[in-house]
Design an enzyme around this catalytic site. Structure first.
Site, PDB file in Angstrom:
ATOM      1  N   MET A  31      32.767   7.496  36.482  1.00 17.55           N
ATOM      2  CA  MET A  31      31.629   6.653  36.087  1.00 17.55           C
ATOM      3  C   MET A  31      30.445   7.550  35.711  1.00 17.55           C
ATOM      4  SD  MET A  31      31.907   3.191  38.280  1.00 17.55           S
ATOM      5  CE  MET A  31      31.200   3.781  39.779  1.00 17.55           C
ATOM      6  N   GLY A  32      30.747   8.798  35.362  1.00 24.53           N
ATOM      7  CA  GLY A  32      29.682   9.698  34.916  1.00 24.53           C
ATOM      8  C   GLY A  32      28.889  10.265  36.074  1.00 24.53           C
ATOM      9  N   LEU A  64      28.329  13.340  36.469  1.00 25.45           N
ATOM     10  CA  LEU A  64      29.375  14.277  36.881  1.00 25.45           C
ATOM     11  C   LEU A  64      28.835  15.366  37.804  1.00 25.45           C
ATOM     12  CD1 LEU A  64      31.265  14.682  33.486  1.00 25.45           C
ATOM     13  CD2 LEU A  64      31.729  13.074  35.354  1.00 25.45           C
ATOM     14  N   HIS A  65      29.651  15.722  38.779  1.00 25.34           N
ATOM     15  CA  HIS A  65      29.281  16.765  39.733  1.00 25.34           C
ATOM     16  C   HIS A  65      30.490  17.649  39.991  1.00 25.34           C
ATOM     17  CE1 HIS A  65      31.481  14.254  42.482  1.00 25.34           C
ATOM     18  NE2 HIS A  65      30.622  13.258  42.342  1.00 25.34           N
ATOM     19  N   HIS A 110      33.939  16.077  40.412  1.00 27.72           N
ATOM     20  CA  HIS A 110      34.617  15.699  39.166  1.00 27.72           C
ATOM     21  C   HIS A 110      35.175  16.950  38.474  1.00 27.72           C
ATOM     22  CE1 HIS A 110      31.578  12.280  39.347  1.00 27.72           C
ATOM     23  NE2 HIS A 110      32.731  11.657  39.323  1.00 27.72           N
ATOM     24  N   LYS A 129      38.093  11.564  48.487  1.00 23.30           N
ATOM     25  CA  LYS A 129      36.885  10.967  49.069  1.00 23.30           C
ATOM     26  C   LYS A 129      36.962   9.443  49.062  1.00 23.30           C
ATOM     27  CE  LYS A 129      32.039  10.403  48.637  1.00 23.30           C
ATOM     28  NZ  LYS A 129      32.085   9.191  47.820  1.00 23.30           N
ATOM     29  N   ASP A 130      37.511   8.880  47.962  1.00 24.25           N
ATOM     30  CA  ASP A 130      37.668   7.422  47.891  1.00 24.25           C
ATOM     31  C   ASP A 130      39.111   7.092  48.299  1.00 24.25           C
ATOM     32  OD1 ASP A 130      35.052   6.584  46.673  1.00 24.25           O
ATOM     33  OD2 ASP A 130      35.699   8.065  45.221  1.00 24.25           O
ATOM     34  N   GLN A 186      40.500   3.616  47.723  1.00 19.00           N
ATOM     35  CA  GLN A 186      40.684   3.416  46.274  1.00 19.00           C
ATOM     36  C   GLN A 186      41.984   4.079  45.808  1.00 19.00           C
ATOM     37  OE1 GLN A 186      37.548   3.660  43.082  1.00 19.00           O
ATOM     38  NE2 GLN A 186      38.281   5.756  42.901  1.00 19.00           N
TER      39      GLN A 186
HETATM   40  O1  PAF Z   1      35.925   6.445  41.522  1.00 23.17           O
HETATM   41  C1  PAF Z   1      35.322   6.071  40.488  1.00 23.17           C
HETATM   42  O2  PAF Z   1      34.477   6.760  39.928  1.00 23.17           O
HETATM   43  C2  PAF Z   1      35.624   4.698  39.913  1.00 23.17           C
HETATM   44  O3  PAF Z   1      35.903   3.785  40.924  1.00 23.17           O
HETATM   45  C3  PAF Z   1      36.735   4.691  38.852  1.00 23.17           C
HETATM   46  C4  PAF Z   1      38.077   5.100  39.438  1.00 23.17           C
HETATM   47  C5  PAF Z   1      36.356   5.646  37.724  1.00 23.17           C
HETATM   48  C6  PAF Z   1      36.876   3.297  38.272  1.00 23.17           C
HETATM   49  O4  PAF Z   1      35.687   2.847  37.687  1.00 23.17           O
END
Ligand code: PAF
Length: 287
Positions: free
Chosen positions: A30-31, A33-34, A37, A151-152, A155
């Site tokens: 989602m931008g 960026l760090h 990423h 970290k997620d 998810q």
């Molecule tokens: O982890 C994220 O940045 C977001 O949840 C993802 C996987 C890009 C979906 O929008």
């Protein structure tokens, strides 16, 4: 770096790469960026012939309108960062391209217990939104490998279920370790919203998880959870501990003894004044 703003253009480009037999790594973001990423992108670049990074702040996964409006956006800086590491392809879709109709915007999947606990319980609709955007992005970008950060963790479990059990896509999911600051704080786009005092106080998350890992042989999961919550609540900047759960790393169900699963992970979420932070650490087994 090739920059695509339209789904139809990047689809055509990828069709050619695939026809040439090139492997494709995909890093959805989602931008803002760090380093976290960048670690995913570098890993994807080392394991694939081509790599796509997407930047799209997905409105459907935000359960709070203010979190969506305050989510950091830094597209020019993101592009410079991506260029500095020679990222080959960037996808910057519009909302219309991701959700061209209501059916795609409202698509739902059933993740059972995985979406009902922890983040799912505290952020209603969040995982539905994540699954909507990831399923749509994977239609546009039929990657060989998908790169996600530990970290997620919840998810990761949801996307795993989506990709392998629901959509049955031939896609490898690569989970990379959480990138941390030198003092242990998990790197997150939301960290820039912490005040100086909160940033300092936020080291308590890693310290608590690390202590929990070290103490796990001497306490039951229930005792450990109590100790961890007390430790977090001693920090004045932490307004609320939304959860600290010790769970089976596969099913995410809470464990009552260390013998319940071969892989056990502690996951937490806390609220500072305006910012919500999450983190996790394996207490048993290695992911
Ligand atoms: O982890 C994220 O940045 C977001 O949840 C993802 C996987 C890009 C979906 O929008």
């Amino acid at each position: 770096m090739h920059i695509f703003k339209k789904a139809s253009d990047i689809k055509q480009f990828i069709r050619k790469l695939k026809a040439e037999g090139q492997s494709l790594g995909f890093v959805p973001t989602m931008g803002a960026l760090h380093e976290g990423h960048l670690q995913l992108i570098r890993r994807a670049m080392s394991e694939n012939e081509q790599v796509v990074v997407s930047i799209f702040v997905n409105p459907t996964q935000f359960d709070e309108a203010s979190d969506f409006s305050h989510y950091p956006r830094s597209i020019e800086q993101d592009i410079l960062l991506l260029e500095s590491i020679n990222c080959p392809i960037l996808f910057l879709p519009s909302e219309e391209d991701i959700y061209p109709d209501e059916a795609l915007r409202n698509r739902t999947f059933d993740f059972g217990y995985l979406e009902k606990t922890m983040e799912g319980a505290h952020r209603p609709g969040h995982f539905r939104g994540v699954a909507q955007v990831v399923s749509r992005l994977l239609e546009i970008i039929p990657a060989t490998r998908l790169y996600l950060g530990q970290k997620d963790y919840q998810q990761v479990k949801i996307i795993h279920r989506l990709v392998h059990d629901i959509l049955k896509l031939p896609l490898e999911i690569v989970v990379c370790p959480t990138a941390r600051e030198v003092d242990g704080l998990a790197i997150s786009s939301r960290n820039v919203r912490l005040s100086k005092e909160e940033r300092q106080a936020a080291t308590a998350l890693y310290k608590t998880l690390d202590r929990a890992r070290k103490e796990s042989s001497r306490m039951t999961p229930e005792e450990l959870k109590k100790m961890a919550v007390e430790m977090l609540l001693q920090v004045p900047e932490i307004r609320e501990v939304e959860y600290f759960e010790i769970v089976n790393a596969d099913t995410l169900s809470p464990v009552s003894s260390w013998g319940d699963s071969s892989q056990i992970i502690a996951c937490l979420a806390v609220r500072m004044h305006e910012v919500r932070l999450i983190d996790n650490m394996f207490l048993k087994g290695i992911h």
